[in-house]
Motif scaffolding. Structure first.
Motif, PDB file in Angstrom:
ATOM      1  N   MET A  69      64.311  44.218  39.081  1.00  0.00           N
ATOM      2  CA  MET A  69      65.491  44.700  38.370  1.00  0.00           C
ATOM      3  C   MET A  69      65.728  43.920  37.085  1.00  0.00           C
ATOM      4  SD  MET A  69      67.866  47.010  38.460  1.00  0.00           S
ATOM      5  CE  MET A  69      68.309  47.577  40.115  1.00  0.00           C
ATOM      6  N   ARG A  70      65.192  42.709  36.997  1.00  0.00           N
ATOM      7  CA  ARG A  70      65.359  41.906  35.782  1.00  0.00           C
ATOM      8  C   ARG A  70      64.705  42.571  34.578  1.00  0.00           C
ATOM      9  NH1 ARG A  70      63.167  36.146  37.610  1.00  0.00           N
ATOM     10  NH2 ARG A  70      61.731  37.490  38.756  1.00  0.00           N
ATOM     11  N   HIS A  71      63.697  43.415  34.842  1.00  0.00           N
ATOM     12  CA  HIS A  71      62.964  44.054  33.754  1.00  0.00           C
ATOM     13  C   HIS A  71      63.337  45.531  33.606  1.00  0.00           C
ATOM     14  CE1 HIS A  71      60.648  40.402  33.939  1.00  0.00           C
ATOM     15  NE2 HIS A  71      60.262  40.665  35.177  1.00  0.00           N
ATOM     16  N   ALA A  72      64.360  45.960  34.333  1.00  0.00           N
ATOM     17  CA  ALA A  72      64.711  47.381  34.347  1.00  0.00           C
ATOM     18  C   ALA A  72      65.582  47.764  33.158  1.00  0.00           C
ATOM     19  CB  ALA A  72      65.427  47.713  35.652  1.00  0.00           C
ATOM     20  N   SER A  73      65.585  49.040  32.881  1.00  0.00           N
ATOM     21  CA  SER A  73      66.435  49.582  31.821  1.00  0.00           C
ATOM     22  C   SER A  73      67.862  49.685  32.338  1.00  0.00           C
ATOM     23  CB  SER A  73      65.939  50.962  31.411  1.00  0.00           C
ATOM     24  OG  SER A  73      66.066  51.869  32.497  1.00  0.00           O
ATOM     25  N   LEU A  74      68.794  49.934  31.431  1.00  0.00           N
ATOM     26  CA  LEU A  74      70.188  50.090  31.834  1.00  0.00           C
ATOM     27  C   LEU A  74      70.357  51.251  32.796  1.00  0.00           C
ATOM     28  CD1 LEU A  74      72.356  49.488  28.643  1.00  0.00           C
ATOM     29  CD2 LEU A  74      72.360  48.173  30.753  1.00  0.00           C
ATOM     30  N   GLU A  75      69.570  52.296  32.601  1.00  0.00           N
ATOM     31  CA  GLU A  75      69.668  53.467  33.466  1.00  0.00           C
ATOM     32  C   GLU A  75      69.323  53.110  34.908  1.00  0.00           C
ATOM     33  OE1 GLU A  75      67.801  57.993  33.895  1.00  0.00           O
ATOM     34  OE2 GLU A  75      67.127  56.647  32.293  1.00  0.00           O
ATOM     35  N   ILE A  76      68.237  52.353  35.089  1.00  0.00           N
ATOM     36  CA  ILE A  76      67.833  51.959  36.440  1.00  0.00           C
ATOM     37  C   ILE A  76      68.822  50.955  37.015  1.00  0.00           C
ATOM     38  CG2 ILE A  76      66.063  50.702  37.751  1.00  0.00           C
ATOM     39  CD1 ILE A  76      63.970  52.047  36.066  1.00  0.00           C
ATOM     40  N   ARG A  77      69.333  50.051  36.204  1.00  0.00           N
ATOM     41  CA  ARG A  77      70.297  49.054  36.677  1.00  0.00           C
ATOM     42  C   ARG A  77      71.583  49.709  37.189  1.00  0.00           C
ATOM     43  NH1 ARG A  77      69.370  43.632  34.130  1.00  0.00           N
ATOM     44  NH2 ARG A  77      67.484  43.809  32.886  1.00  0.00           N
ATOM     45  N   GLY A  78      71.824  50.921  36.742  1.00  0.00           N
ATOM     46  CA  GLY A  78      73.028  51.634  37.158  1.00  0.00           C
ATOM     47  C   GLY A  78      72.763  52.710  38.189  1.00  0.00           C
ATOM     48  N   ASP A  79      71.532  52.768  38.717  1.00  0.00           N
ATOM     49  CA  ASP A  79      71.177  53.781  39.716  1.00  0.00           C
ATOM     50  C   ASP A  79      71.675  53.315  41.093  1.00  0.00           C
ATOM     51  OD1 ASP A  79      69.835  55.367  41.665  1.00  0.00           O
ATOM     52  OD2 ASP A  79      68.304  55.884  40.186  1.00  0.00           O
ATOM     53  N   ARG A  80      72.770  53.895  41.536  1.00  0.00           N
ATOM     54  CA  ARG A  80      73.406  53.477  42.783  1.00  0.00           C
ATOM     55  C   ARG A  80      72.482  53.615  43.990  1.00  0.00           C
ATOM     56  NH1 ARG A  80      75.771  55.786  47.102  1.00  0.00           N
ATOM     57  NH2 ARG A  80      77.584  54.737  48.053  1.00  0.00           N
ATOM     58  N   GLU A  81      71.844  54.750  44.138  1.00  0.00           N
ATOM     59  CA  GLU A  81      70.998  54.992  45.308  1.00  0.00           C
ATOM     60  C   GLU A  81      69.812  54.042  45.340  1.00  0.00           C
ATOM     61  OE1 GLU A  81      71.841  56.866  47.806  1.00  0.00           O
ATOM     62  OE2 GLU A  81      73.683  57.284  46.697  1.00  0.00           O
ATOM     63  N   LEU A  82      69.252  53.762  44.155  1.00  0.00           N
ATOM     64  CA  LEU A  82      68.107  52.858  44.089  1.00  0.00           C
ATOM     65  C   LEU A  82      68.513  51.439  44.489  1.00  0.00           C
ATOM     66  CD1 LEU A  82      65.106  52.711  43.399  1.00  0.00           C
ATOM     67  CD2 LEU A  82      65.744  52.233  41.027  1.00  0.00           C
ATOM     68  N   VAL A  83      69.668  51.004  44.000  1.00  0.00           N
ATOM     69  CA  VAL A  83      70.166  49.670  44.350  1.00  0.00           C
ATOM     70  C   VAL A  83      70.465  49.589  45.845  1.00  0.00           C
ATOM     71  CG1 VAL A  83      72.069  48.043  44.044  1.00  0.00           C
ATOM     72  CG2 VAL A  83      71.094  49.200  42.053  1.00  0.00           C
ATOM     73  N   LEU A  84      71.071  50.631  46.387  1.00  0.00           N
ATOM     74  CA  LEU A  84      71.411  50.648  47.812  1.00  0.00           C
ATOM     75  C   LEU A  84      70.151  50.609  48.679  1.00  0.00           C
ATOM     76  CD1 LEU A  84      73.910  50.709  49.561  1.00  0.00           C
ATOM     77  CD2 LEU A  84      73.792  53.211  49.570  1.00  0.00           C
ATOM     78  N   GLN A  85      69.119  51.370  48.284  1.00  0.00           N
ATOM     79  CA  GLN A  85      67.851  51.356  49.012  1.00  0.00           C
ATOM     80  C   GLN A  85      67.197  49.976  48.938  1.00  0.00           C
ATOM     81  OE1 GLN A  85      65.331  54.529  47.586  1.00  0.00           O
ATOM     82  NE2 GLN A  85      66.915  56.091  47.918  1.00  0.00           N
ATOM     83  N   THR A  86      67.287  49.354  47.778  1.00  0.00           N
ATOM     84  CA  THR A  86      66.719  48.016  47.601  1.00  0.00           C
ATOM     85  C   THR A  86      67.391  47.016  48.536  1.00  0.00           C
ATOM     86  OG1 THR A  86      66.254  48.498  45.270  1.00  0.00           O
ATOM     87  CG2 THR A  86      66.276  46.185  45.928  1.00  0.00           C
ATOM     88  N   LEU A  87      68.702  47.121  48.654  1.00  0.00           N
ATOM     89  CA  LEU A  87      69.447  46.229  49.538  1.00  0.00           C
ATOM     90  C   LEU A  87      69.029  46.408  50.992  1.00  0.00           C
ATOM     91  CD1 LEU A  87      73.030  46.568  48.006  1.00  0.00           C
ATOM     92  CD2 LEU A  87      71.677  44.478  48.110  1.00  0.00           C
ATOM     93  N   LYS A  88      68.875  47.636  51.422  1.00  0.00           N
ATOM     94  CA  LYS A  88      68.562  47.910  52.822  1.00  0.00           C
ATOM     95  C   LYS A  88      67.118  47.556  53.173  1.00  0.00           C
ATOM     96  CE  LYS A  88      72.019  51.569  53.367  1.00  0.00           C
ATOM     97  NZ  LYS A  88      72.286  52.991  53.624  1.00  0.00           N
ATOM     98  N   ARG A  89      66.215  47.743  52.221  1.00  0.00           N
ATOM     99  CA  ARG A  89      64.802  47.489  52.507  1.00  0.00           C
ATOM    100  C   ARG A  89      64.424  46.021  52.411  1.00  0.00           C
ATOM    101  NH1 ARG A  89      62.140  52.537  49.114  1.00  0.00           N
ATOM    102  NH2 ARG A  89      62.861  54.201  50.509  1.00  0.00           N
ATOM    103  N   GLY A  90      65.141  45.275  51.609  1.00  0.00           N
ATOM    104  CA  GLY A  90      64.770  43.870  51.417  1.00  0.00           C
ATOM    105  C   GLY A  90      65.789  42.914  51.968  1.00  0.00           C
ATOM    106  N   ALA A  91      66.411  43.288  53.102  1.00  0.00           N
ATOM    107  CA  ALA A  91      67.486  42.475  53.677  1.00  0.00           C
ATOM    108  C   ALA A  91      67.049  41.050  54.003  1.00  0.00           C
ATOM    109  CB  ALA A  91      68.030  43.157  54.932  1.00  0.00           C
ATOM    110  N   ASP A  92      65.773  40.878  54.371  1.00  0.00           N
ATOM    111  CA  ASP A  92      65.284  39.543  54.744  1.00  0.00           C
ATOM    112  C   ASP A  92      64.651  38.805  53.574  1.00  0.00           C
ATOM    113  OD1 ASP A  92      63.202  41.321  54.556  1.00  0.00           O
ATOM    114  OD2 ASP A  92      62.041  40.445  56.202  1.00  0.00           O
ATOM    115  N   GLN A  93      64.793  39.356  52.374  1.00  0.00           N
ATOM    116  CA  GLN A  93      64.173  38.748  51.196  1.00  0.00           C
ATOM    117  C   GLN A  93      65.200  38.392  50.126  1.00  0.00           C
ATOM    118  OE1 GLN A  93      61.139  41.473  49.854  1.00  0.00           O
ATOM    119  NE2 GLN A  93      60.467  41.912  51.923  1.00  0.00           N
TER     120      GLN A  93
END
Length: 370
Positions: free
Chosen positions: A111-135
């Protein structure tokens, strides 16, 4: 001090209303000077000054309440950093689709290298949180747009992973009673980031303390004076007594609960309770060291000290001079433990009966004989 090389991709950020370029590798560049003035550390989530600290950067921080010395760091989390725009250069390694694919695999750092559009993608952020809970994926909020930190579901998912995620949440969410109740159910220390009103909410604090006594540290002073809340914490760990309001440290039942777990809880007890015979004897059963917290009145009391040395002979070391010359108490102490002989008054160390009693247990007592 290093110089910024033009032509590289960067993210334009606002930090205390001053604009900087955040480079892909974390360097913080002052565009007006073309100098690297600091670096963003994703592990500590802080802006770190470089060594030596440029004078203009130091002045800039000083005027905003930070004392920034060479080699030290100044914490700066949301809302101090605001992402304004992303500028892609020819050397950018990841395009939008690559960043999205990396996020979907649980690589929240992309996400550090993402565009503003991706940084504001709610579903993508939510999926990232759920998939990388142990990371440690909750840190994806550090690089997300401000509106993402206003989303209740996203913030709650992050708070389930780490209580500090709430520090990145919008103020309105930290005032949300339902969200805080659910958050402390997963991580009791999330209470520290709740609104002050909720840290004084009895039901919220009880829910947090029910999972960990340490949450009492984050409660308001009024709650720390609530006997029921404090008692629930003390039942888990005696150290919770140290977090209680002073008015509760005179409560015998509460202090008894703590001391029954560890004699060290006496350090938090009111002075008046340190003169309670039964409470002190409860502590002495664990170790004679508990007498260091005993009031002087009991240390001069022959009846109390006789009971103390009967439990632990070496308790004699904490007694007064008058007690050490009391033949009955001294004999009781040495009978329980020959090591108590070293604390006997010099006038009794030549007593043949006392010496024989000590030597029958261990010949090492000879080194204490006058």
């Amino acid at each position: 001090v290093q110089c910024h090389v033009p032509g590289h991709p960067y993210t334009l950020i606002s930090f205390f209303e001053k604009r900087f370029h955040l480079m892909p590798r974390g360097e913080l560049v002052d565009p007006a000077e073309g100098l690297i003035v600091g670096a963003y550390n994703p592990d500590s989530m802080q802006i770190e000054a470089i060594d030596p600290v440029p004078l203009k950067w130091k002045d800039f921080m000083d005027t905003r309440g930070f004392r920034l010395e060479s080699g030290e760091t100044g914490a700066c989390r949301r809302p101090f950093i605001q992402i304004l725009s992303t500028h892609h250069g020819s050397s950018l390694a990841q395009n939008g689709s690559e960043v999205a694919q990396s996020l979907e695999r649980g690589g929240w750092r992309a996400m550090r290298h993402a565009s503003l559009e991706i940084r504001g993608d709610r579903e993508l952020v939510l999926q990232t949180l759920k998939r990388g809970a142990d990371q440690g994926s909750w840190q994806v909020l550090l690089h997300s747009r401000a509106e993402i930190c206003c989303d209740r579901e996203v913030v709650l998912e992050a708070a389930k992973q780490d209580p500090d995620a709430l520090a990145l949440a919008d103020k309105a969410l930290r005032e949300d009673r339902g969200l805080i109740l659910e958050a402390v159910g997963h991580h009791p220390l999330a209470l520290r980031h709740a609104d002050s009103r909720l840290r004084g909410d009895r039901e919220v604090v009880i829910e947090a303390v029910r999972h960990s006594w340490r949450a009492l540290r984050e409660a308001s002073r009024e709650i720390r004076a609530d006997r029921q809340v404090v008692y629930a914490a003390v039942q888990q760990c005696w150290q919770a007594l140290g977090l209680a309001d002073g008015t509760l440290r005179t409560d015998l039942d509460l202090v008894w609960c703590a001391v029954s777990q560890s004699w060290r809880a006496l350090q938090f007890a009111a002075q008046s309770l340190r003169c309670d015979r039964d409470l002190m004897l409860l502590a002495i059963q664990q170790t004679p060291q508990a007498l260091q917290y005993c009031c002087r009145t009991l240390l001069h009391d022959p009846g109390f000290m006789l009971k103390a040395v009967t439990l632990h002979g070496v308790a004699l070391r904490y007694s007064s001079t008058e007690i050490r010359i009391d033949r009955g108490i001294v004999f009781a102490a040495v009978r329980q433990n020959w090591r108590a002989f070293q604390y006997v008054a010099p006038t009794l160390r030549n007593d043949s009966e006392l010496i024989r009693m000590a030597l029958e247990q261990d010949v090492g007592a000879l080194r204490f004989v006058c």
